[in-house]
Design a protein around this motif. Structure first.
Motif, PDB file in Angstrom:
ATOM      1  N   GLN A  83       0.835  -1.196   0.000  1.00  0.00           N
ATOM      2  CA  GLN A  83       0.000   0.000   0.000  1.00  0.00           C
ATOM      3  C   GLN A  83       0.871   1.248   0.000  1.00  0.00           C
ATOM      4  OE1 GLN A  83      -2.672  -0.421   3.406  1.00  0.00           O
ATOM      5  NE2 GLN A  83      -4.286  -1.034   1.983  1.00  0.00           N
ATOM      6  N   VAL A  84       0.401   2.275  -0.702  1.00  0.00           N
ATOM      7  CA  VAL A  84       1.076   3.568  -0.701  1.00  0.00           C
ATOM      8  C   VAL A  84       0.050   4.669  -0.502  1.00  0.00           C
ATOM      9  CG1 VAL A  84       2.979   2.823  -2.176  1.00  0.00           C
ATOM     10  CG2 VAL A  84       0.993   3.876  -3.204  1.00  0.00           C
ATOM     11  N   GLU A  85       0.502   5.735   0.133  1.00  0.00           N
ATOM     12  CA  GLU A  85      -0.339   6.906   0.341  1.00  0.00           C
ATOM     13  C   GLU A  85       0.097   7.974  -0.644  1.00  0.00           C
ATOM     14  OE1 GLU A  85      -1.145  10.301   3.755  1.00  0.00           O
ATOM     15  OE2 GLU A  85      -0.060   8.491   4.282  1.00  0.00           O
ATOM     16  N   SER A  86      -0.840   8.511  -1.403  1.00  0.00           N
ATOM     17  CA  SER A  86      -0.538   9.558  -2.376  1.00  0.00           C
ATOM     18  C   SER A  86      -0.690  10.924  -1.717  1.00  0.00           C
ATOM     19  CB  SER A  86      -1.477   9.459  -3.576  1.00  0.00           C
ATOM     20  OG  SER A  86      -1.354  10.607  -4.387  1.00  0.00           O
ATOM     21  N   PHE A  87       0.405  11.718  -1.744  1.00  0.00           N
ATOM     22  CA  PHE A  87       0.346  13.091  -1.231  1.00  0.00           C
ATOM     23  C   PHE A  87      -0.638  13.903  -2.060  1.00  0.00           C
ATOM     24  CE2 PHE A  87       1.714  17.527  -1.565  1.00  0.00           C
ATOM     25  CZ  PHE A  87       1.669  17.911  -0.239  1.00  0.00           C
ATOM     26  N   THR A  88      -0.545  13.788  -3.394  1.00  0.00           N
ATOM     27  CA  THR A  88      -1.363  14.599  -4.301  1.00  0.00           C
ATOM     28  C   THR A  88      -2.845  14.269  -4.184  1.00  0.00           C
ATOM     29  OG1 THR A  88       0.490  14.567  -5.830  1.00  0.00           O
ATOM     30  CG2 THR A  88      -1.582  15.358  -6.688  1.00  0.00           C
TER      31      THR A  88
ATOM     32  N   GLY B  43      -4.262  12.386  -1.696  1.00  0.00           N
ATOM     33  CA  GLY B  43      -4.731  12.296  -0.319  1.00  0.00           C
ATOM     34  C   GLY B  43      -5.455  11.003  -0.008  1.00  0.00           C
ATOM     35  N   ARG B  44      -5.015   9.886  -0.638  1.00  0.00           N
ATOM     36  CA  ARG B  44      -5.636   8.601  -0.337  1.00  0.00           C
ATOM     37  C   ARG B  44      -4.608   7.485  -0.415  1.00  0.00           C
ATOM     38  NH1 ARG B  44      -8.937   6.818  -5.723  1.00  0.00           N
ATOM     39  NH2 ARG B  44      -8.865   4.829  -4.677  1.00  0.00           N
ATOM     40  N   VAL B  45      -5.008   6.324   0.082  1.00  0.00           N
ATOM     41  CA  VAL B  45      -4.126   5.155   0.113  1.00  0.00           C
ATOM     42  C   VAL B  45      -4.529   4.211  -1.019  1.00  0.00           C
ATOM     43  CG1 VAL B  45      -3.399   3.161   1.479  1.00  0.00           C
ATOM     44  CG2 VAL B  45      -3.776   5.365   2.599  1.00  0.00           C
ATOM     45  N   TYR B  46      -3.513   3.719  -1.730  1.00  0.00           N
ATOM     46  CA  TYR B  46      -3.739   2.786  -2.837  1.00  0.00           C
ATOM     47  C   TYR B  46      -3.039   1.470  -2.555  1.00  0.00           C
ATOM     48  CZ  TYR B  46      -4.819   6.861  -5.811  1.00  0.00           C
ATOM     49  OH  TYR B  46      -5.362   7.986  -6.350  1.00  0.00           O
ATOM     50  N   ASP B  47      -3.643   0.380  -2.998  1.00  0.00           N
ATOM     51  CA  ASP B  47      -2.911  -0.878  -3.145  1.00  0.00           C
ATOM     52  C   ASP B  47      -2.164  -0.771  -4.455  1.00  0.00           C
ATOM     53  OD1 ASP B  47      -3.732  -2.239  -0.899  1.00  0.00           O
ATOM     54  OD2 ASP B  47      -5.399  -3.242  -1.881  1.00  0.00           O
TER      55      ASP B  47
ATOM     56  N   LYS C 298       6.195   8.078   0.188  1.00  0.00           N
ATOM     57  CA  LYS C 298       5.394   6.853   0.293  1.00  0.00           C
ATOM     58  C   LYS C 298       5.407   6.026  -0.987  1.00  0.00           C
ATOM     59  CE  LYS C 298       4.260   7.536   4.530  1.00  0.00           C
ATOM     60  NZ  LYS C 298       4.942   6.771   5.566  1.00  0.00           N
ATOM     61  N   ALA C 299       5.364   6.664  -2.143  1.00  0.00           N
ATOM     62  CA  ALA C 299       5.381   5.906  -3.407  1.00  0.00           C
ATOM     63  C   ALA C 299       6.705   5.147  -3.548  1.00  0.00           C
ATOM     64  CB  ALA C 299       5.157   6.824  -4.600  1.00  0.00           C
TER      65      ALA C 299
ATOM     66  N   ILE D  69      11.494  15.636  -9.551  1.00  0.00           N
ATOM     67  CA  ILE D  69      11.358  16.771  -8.635  1.00  0.00           C
ATOM     68  C   ILE D  69      11.173  16.261  -7.213  1.00  0.00           C
ATOM     69  CG2 ILE D  69      10.022  18.830  -8.043  1.00  0.00           C
ATOM     70  CD1 ILE D  69       9.034  18.805 -11.008  1.00  0.00           C
ATOM     71  N   GLU D  70      12.055  16.697  -6.333  1.00  0.00           N
ATOM     72  CA  GLU D  70      11.936  16.397  -4.902  1.00  0.00           C
ATOM     73  C   GLU D  70      11.544  17.669  -4.183  1.00  0.00           C
ATOM     74  OE1 GLU D  70      14.817  15.427  -1.074  1.00  0.00           O
ATOM     75  OE2 GLU D  70      15.460  14.718  -3.050  1.00  0.00           O
ATOM     76  N   LYS D  71      10.555  17.560  -3.320  1.00  0.00           N
ATOM     77  CA  LYS D  71      10.213  18.679  -2.448  1.00  0.00           C
ATOM     78  C   LYS D  71      11.096  18.562  -1.210  1.00  0.00           C
ATOM     79  CE  LYS D  71       5.431  19.186  -3.957  1.00  0.00           C
ATOM     80  NZ  LYS D  71       4.021  18.993  -3.541  1.00  0.00           N
ATOM     81  N   GLY D  72      12.205  19.307  -1.223  1.00  0.00           N
ATOM     82  CA  GLY D  72      13.190  19.225  -0.155  1.00  0.00           C
ATOM     83  C   GLY D  72      12.680  19.670   1.192  1.00  0.00           C
ATOM     84  N   PHE D  73      11.600  20.433   1.207  1.00  0.00           N
ATOM     85  CA  PHE D  73      11.019  20.916   2.465  1.00  0.00           C
ATOM     86  C   PHE D  73      10.062  19.898   3.080  1.00  0.00           C
ATOM     87  CE2 PHE D  73       8.621  22.562  -1.122  1.00  0.00           C
ATOM     88  CZ  PHE D  73       7.324  22.190  -0.826  1.00  0.00           C
ATOM     89  N   GLN D  74       9.833  18.789   2.400  1.00  0.00           N
ATOM     90  CA  GLN D  74       9.052  17.699   2.963  1.00  0.00           C
ATOM     91  C   GLN D  74      10.001  16.554   3.306  1.00  0.00           C
ATOM     92  OE1 GLN D  74       5.575  18.324  -0.106  1.00  0.00           O
ATOM     93  NE2 GLN D  74       4.796  17.122   1.605  1.00  0.00           N
ATOM     94  N   ARG D  75       9.536  15.578   4.031  1.00  0.00           N
ATOM     95  CA  ARG D  75      10.423  14.595   4.638  1.00  0.00           C
ATOM     96  C   ARG D  75      10.789  13.407   3.755  1.00  0.00           C
ATOM     97  NH1 ARG D  75       7.370  10.293   6.745  1.00  0.00           N
ATOM     98  NH2 ARG D  75       8.926   9.777   8.297  1.00  0.00           N
ATOM     99  N   GLY D  76      10.184  13.264   2.599  1.00  0.00           N
ATOM    100  CA  GLY D  76      10.373  12.077   1.773  1.00  0.00           C
ATOM    101  C   GLY D  76      11.812  11.770   1.407  1.00  0.00           C
ATOM    102  N   GLY D  77      12.554  12.779   0.967  1.00  0.00           N
ATOM    103  CA  GLY D  77      13.951  12.558   0.586  1.00  0.00           C
ATOM    104  C   GLY D  77      14.787  12.058   1.746  1.00  0.00           C
TER     105      GLY D  77
END
Length: 195
Positions: free
Chosen positions: A95-100, A102-106, A131-132, A154-162
């Protein structure tokens, strides 16, 4: 990648909620000449790494992954968000949660296309909360394949993903890292990266 940063500044639109719209050239309407340069840059950044498959997630990553795969001369596998009748047999699932969205996908990949002996590069358009990429990495691990690295446009450096992905020891290459963006002024600040 200066070419990508310039294009983001020119055609990117900042929306409320830290959303960066790049659908004019990256993930709705696609600039294939830009994609070719992106593919070459990923090839350069992962030079010397043995890669025999590229894995992405539907839908926005598919175009970029396909053009990148041309530079590596390898096939692309994409994780589907729904199981369809034409996926017969066993699958890897997470499962992954999509930031864009706003939901969880299998997400699923047929076991036919990913397994031991594969050396996999993950490719995606955006990295926000990570999450992806975490989900794709889990599919690679479950399959017994080797995760060589991950490339994002594109990485959003101000968010925690990287930070999350790097903390897992994954070789991450981001072509443009947005440090900040202001929806009122339209200003986008990029992190300086060595070429």
């Amino acid at each position: 990648m200066k070419l990508l940063e310039e294009r983001i500044r020119k055609d990117g639109i900042i929306k409320e909620g830290n959303v960066l719209k790049v659908d004019r050239f990256l993930n709705h309407q696609m600039d294939i000449e830009l994609f070719q340069e992106i593919g070459k840059e990923f090839k350069r950044r992962f030079e010397g790494k043995e890669i025999n498959k590229i894995l992405t997630i539907e839908a926005s990553g598919i175009g970029i992954a396909c053009i990148t795969a041309e530079s590596f001369h390898v096939p692309v596998v994409f994780a589907k968000k729904t199981q369809t009748k034409n996926i017969a047999g066993e699958v890897y699932r997470t499962q992954v949660e999509s930031f864009t969205h706003g939901r969880v996908y299998d997400i699923i990949v047929s076991k036919e296309f990913l397994g031991k002996g594969d050396k996999v590069l993950l490719i995606d358009d955006f990295l926000a909360n990570g999450k992806a990429l975490e989900g794709l990495a889990a599919l690679v691990q479950d399959s017994g394949a080797e995760l060589v690295g991950a490339g994002v446009c594109i990485e959003k450096g101000f968010q925690r993903g990287g930070d999350v992905i790097r903390a897992k020891g994954i070789h991450l290459e981001s072509l443009a890292i947005v440090e900040s963006m202001d929806e009122k002024t339209g200003e986008i600040v990029f992190r300086e990266q060595a070429d």
